[in-house]
Design an enzyme around this catalytic site. Structure first.
Site, PDB file in Angstrom:
ATOM      1  N   TYR A 334      43.648  36.980  33.295  1.00 62.10           N
ATOM      2  CA  TYR A 334      43.527  36.447  34.661  1.00 62.10           C
ATOM      3  C   TYR A 334      42.841  37.492  35.543  1.00 62.10           C
ATOM      4  O   TYR A 334      43.283  38.627  35.638  1.00 62.10           O
ATOM      5  CB  TYR A 334      44.925  36.118  35.171  1.00 62.10           C
ATOM      6  CG  TYR A 334      45.029  35.314  36.452  1.00 62.10           C
ATOM      7  CD1 TYR A 334      43.939  35.017  37.248  1.00 62.10           C
ATOM      8  CD2 TYR A 334      46.275  34.853  36.881  1.00 62.10           C
ATOM      9  CE1 TYR A 334      44.074  34.279  38.412  1.00 62.10           C
ATOM     10  CE2 TYR A 334      46.422  34.114  38.046  1.00 62.10           C
ATOM     11  CZ  TYR A 334      45.314  33.824  38.811  1.00 62.10           C
ATOM     12  OH  TYR A 334      45.458  33.102  39.974  1.00 62.10           O
ATOM     13  N   CYS A 335      41.731  37.103  36.187  1.00 60.78           N
ATOM     14  CA  CYS A 335      41.013  37.955  37.124  1.00 60.78           C
ATOM     15  C   CYS A 335      40.559  39.252  36.441  1.00 60.78           C
ATOM     16  O   CYS A 335      39.918  39.209  35.404  1.00 60.78           O
ATOM     17  CB  CYS A 335      41.886  38.222  38.353  1.00 60.78           C
ATOM     18  SG  CYS A 335      41.025  39.007  39.728  1.00 60.78           S
ATOM     19  N   ILE A 336      40.908  40.427  36.973  1.00 58.72           N
ATOM     20  CA  ILE A 336      40.478  41.688  36.378  1.00 58.72           C
ATOM     21  C   ILE A 336      41.006  41.832  34.954  1.00 58.72           C
ATOM     22  O   ILE A 336      40.378  42.469  34.107  1.00 58.72           O
ATOM     23  CB  ILE A 336      40.929  42.892  37.250  1.00 58.72           C
ATOM     24  CG1 ILE A 336      40.335  44.196  36.708  1.00 58.72           C
ATOM     25  CG2 ILE A 336      42.441  42.976  37.342  1.00 58.72           C
ATOM     26  CD1 ILE A 336      40.692  45.412  37.545  1.00 58.72           C
ATOM     27  N   GLY A 338      41.119  39.391  32.880  1.00 58.98           N
ATOM     28  CA  GLY A 338      40.166  38.648  32.079  1.00 58.98           C
ATOM     29  C   GLY A 338      38.912  39.472  31.826  1.00 58.98           C
ATOM     30  O   GLY A 338      38.353  39.464  30.718  1.00 58.98           O
ATOM     31  N   PHE A 362      40.975  33.156  33.192  1.00 58.74           N
ATOM     32  CA  PHE A 362      41.257  32.557  34.493  1.00 58.74           C
ATOM     33  C   PHE A 362      40.491  33.335  35.561  1.00 58.74           C
ATOM     34  O   PHE A 362      40.633  34.547  35.681  1.00 58.74           O
ATOM     35  CB  PHE A 362      42.750  32.639  34.845  1.00 58.74           C
ATOM     36  CG  PHE A 362      43.671  31.827  33.979  1.00 58.74           C
ATOM     37  CD1 PHE A 362      43.203  30.857  33.114  1.00 58.74           C
ATOM     38  CD2 PHE A 362      45.051  32.022  34.048  1.00 58.74           C
ATOM     39  CE1 PHE A 362      44.065  30.111  32.328  1.00 58.74           C
ATOM     40  CE2 PHE A 362      45.927  31.284  33.273  1.00 58.74           C
ATOM     41  CZ  PHE A 362      45.430  30.330  32.404  1.00 58.74           C
TER      42      PHE A 362
END
Length: 602
Positions: A334-336, A338, A362
């Protein structure tokens, strides 16, 4: 003396006593206010705003344009003067006629001015219309400055909007009808309560104004948020590994590991039972592991991206394989997290490690050629300031991250809450999402600078010489496992078009891209029961982002079931449900663990 006289005397005595009590409170609050401001934390100049060079460049180009084309400048000014004077004359004419009404108002609708008095009261309407004319003039002036490149123009637009928003009449007591009306109705009690909130926030933030968005006493991690049953089955210096207890008799053979961002805490995905993605995944019959990252203190100053990949991702993958006795796992970032998952996958390919069966991303950026809205904070002026700060402290404190992201939505996350709290005396709401938003984490100094310089600024992973992890230069094209990416249409942190371009550059043959409605959080935390936002899918990833969306199929409701259908095909046969841990991984404590609540030393 009559009964009426006695009643009047009693009322007067009560009012006097109340006044004296309030004056005493104000005296004490004033002293606290002075003390808080006297001990104000030192914020580096480079982290308080853009370099003055941006404004000098804009002013120079504006002056050059004025000298070269004075008619254009005069036209702008005359148009602004004309609107301002015309509005003044119209207001005066109405008053001269004895009509205490507002003149015609064709300014745009703005939710800040929802009170009917902004439309009907001549004073408030006059103030509002003049403000809106000023806003239009500033926007027009900035838009037509020639000689700026796209990046400078975006930054100038953003920071000029910050100034414009700051001077909204709703932000000042004398021009806020809601706050004034409430002050009269409560005999000033709302203002006194607001002053208490202001002083408390200044004291809590070292003299810096950081608005409390949620009632912190309303939530306790592990009791009414982050309550999905599970156990910590592994811990090292970077993370705790939580294995969630099964709710089905059988589960998919391939376990799933979810890596949340370490910029915030993992329980955004487990706020409450009704919108918990963690619980929902578990209920679908998966063995789910979630990484809960440590909140670093200064001792983590030399922790870098390689540490997060090797001691974080690769270690977690190895532990899950061992606990579940499998050769492959599925992953989510998720985010960083990812972004770092994609780095991990590229490194694993170079090492011929085939432990990952599939990857889900994500709101993940891997191609930083277009940085989106957050790009206004990624120039050297801010990044130089961050580098100087972390060299002194060892960490990038959550204070700076929280403030930066708040300014991306300043009316919703700064001025609106400040008006309610400080001018209207309203206590912060018991809102779990806003509580999480205020529960920030620090970043290790070295890791933060590597991320900002090598990924955000240089774009080395997707479009450069490669990003170095563990001594190897890694490239986005080497991410070749089956993947699914979910981006969010109005995401102001990870712009969906940039996320899409990153997926296009990955080397996987099996790619799925889902565009969810809403933003960075609400677009992800969108349970099927809510039937909100909707999502788009399109199998043709050769298209531009715009063409992809134009030809995509739109679906109602949550994307969760669509993704789960994709994931199930990558998750193997059904096996008996697994209890957390094994003989070599004893349960260390209940979920949500200890790292999520730990408060690091500065």
């Amino acid at each position: 003396m009559t009964t009426e006289d006695l009643t009047d005397d009693a009322t007067s005595s009560e009012s006097l006593a109340k006044l004296e009590a309030n004056l005493a409170k104000i005296e004490g609050l004033t002293q606290r206010l002075v003390n808080a401001l006297a001990n104000k934390r030192s914020v580096p100049k480079d982290l308080q705003g853009p370099d003055q060079e941006l404004y000098v460049k804009a002013a120079t180009n504006f002056w050059t344009e004025m000298m070269a084309n004075p008619a254009k400048m005069i036209e702008h000014q005359v148009g602004y003067w004309g609107k301002t004077v015309k509005h003044f004359v119209e207001a005066q004419q109405e008053l001269a006629k004895g009509n205490l009404v507002a003149p015609p108002d064709d300014t745009p609708t703005d939710k800040r001015f929802a009170n009917p008095l902004w439309q009907t009261h001549p004073y408030f309407n006059f103030v509002k219309q003049q403000y809106m004319h000023n806003v239009q003039a500033v926007h027009a002036a900035v838009a037509e400055i020639d000689g700026l490149d796209d990046k400078d123009r975006k930054r100038l637009e953003f920071f000029s909007n910050q100034i414009v928003d700051m001077f909204s009449p709703t932000n000042f007591l004398a021009t806020n009808p809601d706050a004034l009306t409430l002050a009269v109705e409560t005999e000033g009690q709302s203002l006194l309560d607001g002053l208490e909130h202001l002083v408390a926030d200044l004291e809590a933030s070292g003299g810096e104004l950081q608005v409390t968005l949620a009632d912190k006493s309303a939530f306790k991690i592990g009791e009414n948020i982050a309550t999905t049953p599970g156990d910590v089955v592994f811990r090292n210096h970077l993370f705790e590994l939580i294995q969630y207890r099964p709710t089905t008799e059988t589960v998919c053979e391939t376990p799933l590991i979810l890596f949340p961002p370490w910029i915030n805490k993992f329980y955004i995905l487990d706020l409450k039972e009704q919108n918990s993605l963690i619980k929902w995944i578990t209920d679908q019959g998966y063995t789910l592991f979630v990484v809960s990252w440590v909140n670093p203190d200064a001792s983590y100053r030399d922790t870098d991206m390689t540490d997060y990949v090797q001691d974080g991702y690769l270690t977690a993958i190895a532990q899950v394989k061992s606990i579940c006795d499998v050769k492959k796992v599925n992953t989510v970032g998720y985010c960083i997290a990812g972004t770092t998952l994609s780095l991990t996958l590229a490194l694993m390919k170079s090492r011929k490690d085939k432990s990952i069966n599939s990857a889900t991303f994500f709101t993940t950026l891997t191609d930083f050629s277009d940085q989106g809205e957050v790009g206004v904070f990624l120039n050297d002026d801010f990044v130089d300031g961050i580098e100087e700060e972390v060299q002194k402290t060892g960490i990038l404190e959550s204070f700076f991250m929280s403030r930066t992201f708040s300014y991306l939505r300043s009316n919703d996350l700064i001025y609106g809450p400040a008006i309610k709290s400080y001018m209207m005396g309203q206590a912060p709401p018991a809102f779990d999402l806003l509580y999480w938003n205020g529960d920030g984490t620090n970043l290790p100094g070295k890791m933060a600078v590597q991320y900002l310089r090598g990924l955000c600024q240089s774009d080395n992973f997707a479009n450069g010489e490669g990003f170095e992890i563990a001594g190897q230069k890694l490239h986005l094209k080497d991410v070749d496992v089956p993947l699914c990416a979910i981006a969010c249409e109005t995401d102001h942190i990870a712009a969906w078009k940039s996320s899409y371009r990153g997926v296009q550059k990955m080397g996987a043959k099996n790619k799925t891209f889902i565009l969810s409605g809403s933003g960075h959080i609400a677009g992800i935390v969108n349970p099927p029961t809510k039937v909100k936002y909707g999502y788009w899918v399109n199998d043709d990833l050769s298209l531009s982002p715009e063409d992809w969306q134009d030809t995509a199929t739109q679906h109602e409701g949550s994307w969760w079931p669509h993704w789960e259908s994709w994931l199930r095909k990558k998750s193997g046969k059904q096996v008996p449900a697994r209890s957390p841990g094994d003989s070599s991984h004893p349960v260390l404590c209940d979920a949500p663990g200890t790292y999520v609540s730990a408060t690091p030393d500065k």
